[in-house]
Design a protein around this motif. Structure first.
Motif, short mmCIF file in Angstrom:
data_model
loop_
_atom_site.label_atom_id
_atom_site.label_comp_id
_atom_site.label_asym_id
_atom_site.label_seq_id
_atom_site.Cartn_x
_atom_site.Cartn_y
_atom_site.Cartn_z
N GLU A 170 13.26 1.08 -1.47
CA GLU A 170 12.19 1.40 -2.63
C GLU A 170 11.54 2.29 -2.13
O GLU A 170 11.34 3.36 -3.06
CB GLU A 170 11.11 -0.06 -2.52
N LEU A 171 11.32 2.91 -1.05
CA LEU A 171 10.51 4.11 -0.50
C LEU A 171 11.71 5.27 -0.83
O LEU A 171 11.49 6.42 -1.31
CB LEU A 171 10.11 3.97 0.74
N THR A 186 0.80 -1.32 0.07
CA THR A 186 0.02 0.05 -0.09
C THR A 186 0.87 1.28 0.12
O THR A 186 0.71 2.13 -0.84
CB THR A 186 -0.75 0.17 1.28
N ARG A 187 2.06 0.97 0.88
CA ARG A 187 2.79 2.37 1.14
C ARG A 187 3.39 2.58 -0.35
O ARG A 187 3.63 3.63 -0.89
CB ARG A 187 4.03 2.35 2.04
N ARG A 188 3.71 1.52 -0.94
CA ARG A 188 4.64 1.48 -2.35
C ARG A 188 3.63 2.29 -3.43
O ARG A 188 4.00 3.32 -4.06
CB ARG A 188 4.90 0.49 -2.88
N ARG A 189 2.49 1.79 -3.16
CA ARG A 189 1.22 2.53 -4.30
C ARG A 189 1.04 3.81 -4.15
O ARG A 189 1.08 4.80 -4.82
CB ARG A 189 0.15 1.41 -4.27
N LYS A 190 1.01 4.09 -2.82
CA LYS A 190 0.73 5.57 -2.55
C LYS A 190 1.87 6.52 -2.84
O LYS A 190 1.84 7.66 -3.35
CB LYS A 190 0.47 5.60 -0.93
N ALA A 191 3.11 5.98 -2.35
CA ALA A 191 4.53 6.70 -2.90
C ALA A 191 4.20 6.98 -4.36
O ALA A 191 4.79 8.21 -4.87
CB ALA A 191 5.45 5.94 -2.46
#
Length: 224
Positions: A58-59, A6-11
């Protein structure tokens, strides 16, 4: 794992929004390439056994150009990354590592002698990935795209590359040529790679730039 996805998609959504309108040298495609390179280097460097490390890589790779001083339009943009990480509930230790990587990976910081995160293995991975995208065939394309966006001349033999560049000189928007950027920065990046995987990849890209410059000067002088 679901939270990380989810964090990846939001980023990715933040990147799309924040970098919309940037020239193609620093657009979302640059970020996707850096992210893919960083994850590949991280695997080669043995970080893939640690899911926290891989998320940090990644982030940091995804968010590294948000609030870039070259494109900042509003002072509030400088806080975008920190606010995003807080909103996404990224734990404090992980958040601080991501911010340290992003704040310390610029070439301007290396010029000033700041080595902010040499002890973080994720730092070298992300910085090398960003620098690899600045050299080689894509690096050449990006260099001329950025120069064109700033209306810089391609080359002027009367304007010599600046040697022993300081952070202040590098950040100053003084008259400079696109070709000089190769000598002032891009040709130096191979020796600044932190990871073994980054060093291996930089060799080929560096050689390609050297061949390009050799051909450029011959054509400029009418010798080819």
């Amino acid at each position: 794992m679901a939270a990380a996805a989810t964090r990846r998609r939001k980023a990715e959504e933040v990147v799309e929004k924040a970098m919309k309108g940037n020239d193609a040298s620093h657009d979302a495609s640059h970020v996707w390439r850096v992210r893919d390179l960083a994850l590949s280097i991280a695997r080669e460097e043995g970080l893939s056994s640690n899911s926290d490390s891989m998320e940090i890589v990644e982030l940091a790779a995804l968010l590294h150009d948000i609030g870039d001083y070259k494109y900042i339009r509003d002072p509030s943009e400088a806080k975008l990354v920190e606010n995003f990480l807080d909103e996404q509930g990224v734990e404090e230790t992980k958040k601080l590592k991501i911010l340290k990587i992003i704040n310390g990976m610029g070439f301007k910081d290396e010029l000033s002698g700041q080595a902010l995160c040499e002890s973080l293995p994720e730092f070298g991975v992300v910085q090398d990935a960003d620098r690899l995208d600045a050299i080689g065939a894509i690096g050449i394309a990006r260099c001329f795209t950025f120069g064109g966006s700033r209306n810089r001349v391609l080359h002027d033999p009367e304007i010599k590359p600046r040697t022993e560049l300081t952070k202040e000189q590098y950040m100053k928007k003084e008259e400079q040529t696109t070709i000089n950027h190769f000598h002032e920065k891009l040709l130096k990046l191979k020796k600044l790679m932190k990871t073994e995987a980054g060093k291996r990849r930089a060799e080929k890209r560096h050689e390609f730039m050297e061949e390009f410059l050799k051909e450029f000067y011959q054509e400029w002088d009418g010798r080819a």
